[in-house]
Design a protein around this motif. Structure first.
Motif, PDB file in Angstrom:
ATOM      1  N   VAL A  12      72.444  23.507  50.511  1.00 12.01           N
ATOM      2  CA  VAL A  12      71.947  22.920  49.266  1.00 12.01           C
ATOM      3  C   VAL A  12      73.161  22.654  48.389  1.00 12.01           C
ATOM      4  O   VAL A  12      73.950  23.563  48.118  1.00 12.01           O
ATOM      5  N   ASP A  13      73.325  21.415  47.990  1.00 14.46           N
ATOM      6  CA  ASP A  13      74.408  21.016  47.095  1.00 14.46           C
ATOM      7  C   ASP A  13      73.827  20.910  45.687  1.00 14.46           C
ATOM      8  O   ASP A  13      72.802  20.256  45.480  1.00 14.46           O
ATOM      9  N   ILE A  14      74.472  21.558  44.726  1.00 13.89           N
ATOM     10  CA  ILE A  14      73.998  21.546  43.345  1.00 13.89           C
ATOM     11  C   ILE A  14      75.053  20.856  42.472  1.00 13.89           C
ATOM     12  O   ILE A  14      76.213  21.252  42.462  1.00 13.89           O
ATOM     13  N   TYR A  15      74.622  19.841  41.750  1.00 11.26           N
ATOM     14  CA  TYR A  15      75.510  19.136  40.835  1.00 11.26           C
ATOM     15  C   TYR A  15      75.375  19.740  39.440  1.00 11.26           C
ATOM     16  O   TYR A  15      74.317  20.281  39.095  1.00 11.26           O
ATOM     17  N   PRO A  16      76.412  19.683  38.634  1.00  7.07           N
ATOM     18  CA  PRO A  16      76.374  20.292  37.297  1.00  7.07           C
ATOM     19  C   PRO A  16      75.180  19.865  36.441  1.00  7.07           C
ATOM     20  O   PRO A  16      74.659  20.644  35.663  1.00  7.07           O
ATOM     21  N   ALA A  68      65.067  17.980  55.837  1.00  6.36           N
ATOM     22  CA  ALA A  68      66.510  17.814  55.983  1.00  6.36           C
ATOM     23  C   ALA A  68      67.215  19.162  56.055  1.00  6.36           C
ATOM     24  O   ALA A  68      66.711  20.170  55.568  1.00  6.36           O
ATOM     25  N   ASP A  69      68.396  19.169  56.685  1.00 11.86           N
ATOM     26  CA  ASP A  69      69.219  20.373  56.738  1.00 11.86           C
ATOM     27  C   ASP A  69      70.174  20.450  55.557  1.00 11.86           C
ATOM     28  O   ASP A  69      70.912  21.412  55.418  1.00 11.86           O
ATOM     29  N   ARG A  70      70.169  19.420  54.729  1.00 14.74           N
ATOM     30  CA  ARG A  70      71.035  19.399  53.551  1.00 14.74           C
ATOM     31  C   ARG A  70      70.255  18.763  52.407  1.00 14.74           C
ATOM     32  O   ARG A  70      69.801  17.635  52.514  1.00 14.74           O
ATOM     33  N   LEU A  71      70.091  19.515  51.334  1.00 11.57           N
ATOM     34  CA  LEU A  71      69.363  19.035  50.166  1.00 11.57           C
ATOM     35  C   LEU A  71      70.305  18.975  48.975  1.00 11.57           C
ATOM     36  O   LEU A  71      71.318  19.678  48.945  1.00 11.57           O
ATOM     37  N   THR A  72      69.949  18.165  47.998  1.00 10.91           N
ATOM     38  CA  THR A  72      70.767  17.987  46.800  1.00 10.91           C
ATOM     39  C   THR A  72      69.906  18.183  45.561  1.00 10.91           C
ATOM     40  O   THR A  72      68.791  17.666  45.487  1.00 10.91           O
ATOM     41  N   ILE A  73      70.453  18.925  44.609  1.00 19.39           N
ATOM     42  CA  ILE A  73      69.778  19.100  43.329  1.00 19.39           C
ATOM     43  C   ILE A  73      70.674  18.493  42.248  1.00 19.39           C
ATOM     44  O   ILE A  73      71.834  18.860  42.123  1.00 19.39           O
ATOM     45  N   ARG A  74      70.112  17.559  41.491  1.00 22.70           N
ATOM     46  CA  ARG A  74      70.803  16.904  40.380  1.00 22.70           C
ATOM     47  C   ARG A  74      69.871  16.934  39.174  1.00 22.70           C
ATOM     48  O   ARG A  74      68.701  17.264  39.309  1.00 22.70           O
ATOM     49  N   ASP A  95      68.591  14.455  37.652  1.00 21.17           N
ATOM     50  CA  ASP A  95      67.552  13.431  37.719  1.00 21.17           C
ATOM     51  C   ASP A  95      66.741  13.426  39.005  1.00 21.17           C
ATOM     52  O   ASP A  95      65.766  12.704  39.124  1.00 21.17           O
ATOM     53  N   THR A  96      67.118  14.237  39.976  1.00 17.67           N
ATOM     54  CA  THR A  96      66.394  14.273  41.242  1.00 17.67           C
ATOM     55  C   THR A  96      66.601  15.613  41.931  1.00 17.67           C
ATOM     56  O   THR A  96      67.678  16.202  41.859  1.00 17.67           O
ATOM     57  N   ALA A  97      65.536  16.064  42.578  1.00 20.87           N
ATOM     58  CA  ALA A  97      65.616  17.339  43.286  1.00 20.87           C
ATOM     59  C   ALA A  97      64.471  17.408  44.291  1.00 20.87           C
ATOM     60  O   ALA A  97      63.418  16.790  44.094  1.00 20.87           O
ATOM     61  N   PRO A  98      64.667  18.158  45.366  1.00 22.73           N
ATOM     62  CA  PRO A  98      63.591  18.315  46.346  1.00 22.73           C
ATOM     63  C   PRO A  98      62.484  19.217  45.797  1.00 22.73           C
ATOM     64  O   PRO A  98      62.667  19.898  44.784  1.00 22.73           O
ATOM     65  N   ALA A  99      61.369  19.239  46.461  1.00 25.55           N
ATOM     66  CA  ALA A  99      60.282  20.141  46.082  1.00 25.55           C
ATOM     67  C   ALA A  99      60.750  21.587  46.242  1.00 25.55           C
ATOM     68  O   ALA A  99      61.544  21.896  47.139  1.00 25.55           O
ATOM     69  N   ARG A 152      67.883  20.343  33.933  1.00 26.83           N
ATOM     70  CA  ARG A 152      66.476  20.213  34.291  1.00 26.83           C
ATOM     71  C   ARG A 152      65.630  21.236  33.525  1.00 26.83           C
ATOM     72  O   ARG A 152      66.015  22.389  33.396  1.00 26.83           O
ATOM     73  N   ALA A 153      64.471  20.815  33.058  1.00 28.58           N
ATOM     74  CA  ALA A 153      63.562  21.735  32.372  1.00 28.58           C
ATOM     75  C   ALA A 153      63.061  22.826  33.313  1.00 28.58           C
ATOM     76  O   ALA A 153      62.773  23.938  32.885  1.00 28.58           O
ATOM     77  N   ASP A 154      62.987  22.510  34.594  1.00 28.24           N
ATOM     78  CA  ASP A 154      62.493  23.472  35.581  1.00 28.24           C
ATOM     79  C   ASP A 154      63.629  24.212  36.299  1.00 28.24           C
ATOM     80  O   ASP A 154      63.423  24.814  37.351  1.00 28.24           O
ATOM     81  N   TRP A 155      64.815  24.199  35.751  1.00 30.15           N
ATOM     82  CA  TRP A 155      65.976  24.829  36.377  1.00 30.15           C
ATOM     83  C   TRP A 155      65.731  26.300  36.747  1.00 30.15           C
ATOM     84  O   TRP A 155      66.084  26.719  37.851  1.00 30.15           O
ATOM     85  N   PRO A 156      65.097  27.115  35.894  1.00 26.43           N
ATOM     86  CA  PRO A 156      64.859  28.517  36.284  1.00 26.43           C
ATOM     87  C   PRO A 156      64.019  28.650  37.561  1.00 26.43           C
ATOM     88  O   PRO A 156      64.243  29.557  38.363  1.00 26.43           O
ATOM     89  N   ARG A 157      63.117  27.732  37.781  1.00 23.11           N
ATOM     90  CA  ARG A 157      62.312  27.767  39.012  1.00 23.11           C
ATOM     91  C   ARG A 157      63.182  27.435  40.226  1.00 23.11           C
ATOM     92  O   ARG A 157      62.971  27.966  41.307  1.00 23.11           O
ATOM     93  N   TYR A 158      64.151  26.555  40.040  1.00 23.85           N
ATOM     94  CA  TYR A 158      65.066  26.235  41.138  1.00 23.85           C
ATOM     95  C   TYR A 158      65.979  27.414  41.464  1.00 23.85           C
ATOM     96  O   TYR A 158      66.286  27.661  42.629  1.00 23.85           O
TER      97      TYR A 158
END
Length: 61
Positions: free
Chosen positions: A27-31, A2-8, A10-14, A36-42
């Motif tokens: 990339v749209d990021i929600y508060p 996709a040309d537009r990804l979302t990070i929330r 409860d859900t996030a792309p690879a 997320r436990a893996d937020w630093p990797r994102y």
């Protein structure tokens, strides 16, 4: 991919999908993403994407 990804919270792309994005993509990021436990990797993946011209924005609910 996709040309537009979302990070929330409860859900996030690879992470690889984010790193593979190029100019013109978004990339749209929600508060809740920061919960997320893996937020630093994102953060790392987002930095890589922004270096390739990807637009990243925080979405206010």
């Amino acid at each position: 991919m996709a040309d537009r990804l979302t990070i929330r919270g409860d859900t996030a792309p690879a992470l690889g999908d984010i790193r593979a994005l190029r100019t013109g993509a978004w990339v749209d990021i929600y508060p809740t993403a920061r919960e997320r436990a893996d937020w630093p990797r994102y953060i790392d993946a987002l930095a890589s994407a922004m270096a390739h011209g990807v637009s990243v924005r925080w979405v206010r609910p």
